[in-house]
Design a protein around this motif. Structure first.
Motif, short mmCIF file in Angstrom:
data_model
loop_
_atom_site.label_atom_id
_atom_site.label_comp_id
_atom_site.label_asym_id
_atom_site.label_seq_id
_atom_site.Cartn_x
_atom_site.Cartn_y
_atom_site.Cartn_z
N HIS A 187 -0.22 2.44 -11.49
CA HIS A 187 0.12 1.27 -10.67
C HIS A 187 0.71 0.19 -11.57
CE1 HIS A 187 -2.51 2.86 -7.45
NE2 HIS A 187 -1.66 2.20 -6.67
N GLU A 245 0.68 10.22 -5.84
CA GLU A 245 1.61 10.01 -4.72
C GLU A 245 2.96 9.58 -5.28
OE1 GLU A 245 0.64 6.93 -1.79
OE2 GLU A 245 2.81 6.77 -1.50
N VAL A 246 4.00 10.38 -4.97
CA VAL A 246 5.32 10.01 -5.49
C VAL A 246 6.28 9.50 -4.41
CG1 VAL A 246 5.29 11.47 -7.54
CG2 VAL A 246 6.16 12.42 -5.38
N ARG A 260 6.37 6.89 -11.63
CA ARG A 260 5.44 8.01 -11.39
C ARG A 260 6.17 9.35 -11.41
NH1 ARG A 260 1.73 6.10 -6.32
NH2 ARG A 260 1.04 4.14 -7.24
P1 ATP Z 1 -0.67 3.90 -3.70
O1 ATP Z 1 -1.55 4.31 -2.56
O2 ATP Z 1 -0.62 4.87 -4.83
O3 ATP Z 1 -0.90 2.48 -4.14
P2 ATP Z 1 1.29 3.17 -1.74
O4 ATP Z 1 0.85 3.98 -0.57
O5 ATP Z 1 0.89 1.76 -1.81
O6 ATP Z 1 0.85 3.91 -3.11
P3 ATP Z 1 4.01 3.05 -0.78
O7 ATP Z 1 3.83 1.71 -0.22
O8 ATP Z 1 4.06 4.20 0.15
O9 ATP Z 1 2.88 3.31 -1.89
O10 ATP Z 1 5.29 3.04 -1.74
C1 ATP Z 1 6.19 4.13 -1.88
C2 ATP Z 1 6.16 4.72 -3.29
O11 ATP Z 1 6.31 3.71 -4.28
C3 ATP Z 1 4.86 5.40 -3.64
O12 ATP Z 1 4.85 6.71 -3.17
C4 ATP Z 1 4.85 5.34 -5.15
O13 ATP Z 1 5.62 6.40 -5.70
C5 ATP Z 1 5.55 4.04 -5.43
N1 ATP Z 1 4.59 2.95 -5.72
C6 ATP Z 1 3.89 2.21 -4.82
N2 ATP Z 1 3.15 1.27 -5.42
C7 ATP Z 1 3.39 1.40 -6.76
C8 ATP Z 1 2.95 0.70 -7.92
N3 ATP Z 1 2.12 -0.35 -7.83
N4 ATP Z 1 3.42 1.10 -9.12
C9 ATP Z 1 4.27 2.13 -9.23
N5 ATP Z 1 4.74 2.83 -8.18
C10 ATP Z 1 4.31 2.48 -6.96
#
Ligand code: ATP
Ligand code: MG
Length: 595
Positions: A80, A199-200, A232
């Protein structure tokens, strides 16, 4: 595959499938005052997901820098980040689940060569509002993902929206990669903090409209909104279970290791090093937008990031300035940052000087503040109220105080934050920002009032040019439910007369009931036809031009993404509240709808 290759491959893949690449938006939202930063690629596309026609068509792709202040507490784990880059592809009423999921699967397995056996997905399990998303699950199954790797989860995990109280919303399907497939058991946990399943990518299917009666009606033309995290994905592709081991982060990590004489290999140093790397990278990007550390809004987020870095550096035993050094490692990264985001090179001196200045400011009070906190903890008297005085005297942001308490195993009372806020309210504007919930990532809902104010900014722009001259250019705007703020280039204070004149012109435009119309044009053609552009060089090839009044003799013509009222009469009369100076050569007007 490194980050720049991934970004290029992603854009190429979707361009080959009929998508148009759109430029990334600025990190600071233009027309949305409910949140401080862009937190997802879709953020600047909301008007188009709500039905407005996009000048670049119905299939779009981009790379969008994002800031998620809601994730700052998570920083320190392996994946994150406060700032990260998001890849996105969209269908605006074009393709839906089948193509979207198939594109994702093809990109992951054929282009990125991810083993399909390592893919897990989640789908919406259904509730009283909307049914289970069997369609998505079936599409995954057809592509070869067996049912034991398809997991059904509730709204909390697999649902998006609406952005406001009503509007488009729907289920999503999230794609996870198993980074330790050698383990025999599956026990899938979404968002697992140990990092086995990362989660990507997230594909959101906006197929419902939530009505004011809270019912969910099927949309005739559903949209797809997707987001894939660059950091990620690069980690997964290179076999790392830690984003910080990739090329994206290594130059920054190395600069911290050198400055602090520590090693990332040393487990006790790992979390502070990650936090420093993350916070300085985010701070550099916020500074590159011209934001300065302050006690308000985006400036306060920036201040917290820098001050927390200084605290973490002290935990590593460092007493010399490091922010500038680490900042330099971000600015010197040509392949990932400097070569891509011109605002970094352009503002290099401002960024480095600001980092240093803010660090110096905090270092002056750091030790005293820490001693004071230790005293309060010892006396059992660290409360919201005493914490607020620590903030006022020593500039310690709330979370640093909370962290100190945690380190000392000191249990803060449940009303700690509330009391802190209340006490701050008596002294500073900061709590206004806190209570407005702006530090959460979120989206505006393009309400009627925001739309009125937005069209009004065009009228002000036009009236200012009439009264003061053609040297007037918009330098920024900010709209809340209560007022509009308009920044423009002008060296002098406006006279009372000028203010009255400007107000009168705007209200005459309202009385004249002028139509507001939208046309699509090639960018250069729009400029040649006299349309004003607010940012230099940040527009897609085809743009929307909003004209107010007659098309052949308009009172205003601007390149803009809206939202806008259909007729100036819809705005109603407006009063100018006050003017301010905002630094050299710039002035600011505040105006409000007349009740
Ligand atoms: P997580 O549950 O891991 O916090 P999220 O469900 O909040 O992820 P989404 O809002 O669906 O994530 O964002 C789409 C994509 O952006 C995610 O699948 C992930 O690859 C990336 N992502 C989201 N938050 C972060 C973060 N804080 N740092 C890096 N990558 C991120
Ligand atoms: Mg998240």
């Amino acid at each position: 595959m490194d980050a720049s290759q991934l970004k290029q491959q992603y854009v190429n893949f979707f361009v080959d499938r009929g998508h148009l690449e759109i430029p990334s938006a600025s990190l600071i939202p233009e027309n949305d005052s409910t949140t401080l930063f862009i937190s997802a690629g879709m953020h600047s596309l909301v008007p188009f997901l709500l039905g407005q026609k996009h000048p670049s068509g119905t299939r779009l792709v981009d790379v969008q820098p994002c800031i998620r202040t809601s994730d700052i507490d998570e920083v320190g784990d392996a994946f994150h980040h406060t700032f990260f880059e998001m890849l996105g592809n969209w269908s605006l009423g074009d393709y839906f689940k089948k193509e979207s999921i198939s594109y994702s699967f093809e990109f992951l397995t054929r282009i990125l060569k991810i083993n399909p056996n390592h893919i897990h997905v989640t789908c919406f399990t259904g509730d009283t509002d909307a049914p289970k998303d069997d369609q998505s699950a079936q599409i995954w199954q057809k592509l070869g993902i067996p049912s034991n790797r398809i997991h059904f989860l509730p709204k909390a995990n697999n649902w998006w929206g609406p952005a406001g109280a009503t509007g488009p919303c729907g289920p999503d399907t999230e794609i996870f990669i198993d980074t330790q497939p050698q383990l025999s058991s599956v026990d899938f946990v979404a968002g697992c903090r140990q990092g086995r399943y990362v989660e990507v990518w997230n594909n959101v299917f906006m197929q419902f409209n939530k009505t004011s009666q809270a019912t969910f009606k099927l949309l005739k033309k559903p949209n797809v909104d997707t987001g894939m995290g660059v950091e990620r994905t690069v980690a997964v592709l290179n076999g790392f279970t830690d984003d910080y081991l990739t090329d994206i982060w290594q130059p920054i990590i190395k600069s911290i290791e050198t400055a602090t004489k520590t090693s990332y290999q040393d487990e006790s140093a790992q979390i502070p090093i990650r936090i420093i790397a993350d916070h300085i990278r985010a701070a550099v990007f916020i500074l590159s937008e011209g934001v300065e550390p302050s006690n308000k809004e985006a400036g306060y987020v920036l201040r917290r990031l820098i001050r927390r870095t200084v605290r973490q550096a002290k935990l590593l035993g460092v007493n010399i300035n490091i922010c500038k050094l680490v900042g330099l490692s971000v600015l010197d990264n040509q392949a990932n940052y400097a070569g891509i985001y011109p605002q970094l090179a352009k503002n290099k001196k401002f960024i480095l000087d600001s980092l240093d200045l803010e660090e110096n400011k905090f270092r002056r009070t750091l030790d005293k503040g820490l001693r004071q906190i230790a005293k309060l903890i010892k006396a059992g008297n660290l409360t919201g109220i005493t914490a607020s005085s620590i903030y006022q005297s020593f500039g310690f942001p709330l979370e640093i105080i909370q962290e100190e308490a945690k380190k000392a195993n000191y249990l803060l009372k449940s009303d700690f934050v509330k009391k802190f806020d209340k006490s701050m309210q008596e002294h500073k504007q900061l709590s206004k920002t806190l209570s407005a919930g702006k530090f959460k990532s979120g989206l505006a809902d393009n309400s009627e009032i925001i739309t009125k104010y937005h069209t009004a900014t065009h009228l002000f722009h036009s009236a200012l040019r009439q009264v003061l001259g053609d040297h007037i250019h918009q330098a920024g705007s900010n709209i809340t439910q209560d007022r509009l703020r308009f920044d423009f280039t002008h060296p002098d204070q406006l006279t009372k007369d000028q203010i009255v004149q400007i107000e009168e012109i705007v209200n005459q435009y309202v009385d004249k009931k002028l139509p507001v119309s939208r046309q699509e044009m090639v960018y250069q053609q729009a400029i040649d036809s006299g349309a004003l552009a607010f940012f230099a060089g940040k527009y897609p090839d085809t743009v929307s031009v909003y004209t107010i009044g007659k098309l052949d003799n308009p009172v205003s013509k601007e390149i803009c993404t809206g939202p806008h009222v259909a007729n100036t009469a819809d705005i109603g009369h407006i009063d100018i509240l006050k003017q301010e100076s905002v630094g050299s050569g710039k002035r600011r007007l505040y105006a409000k709808l007349r009740n």
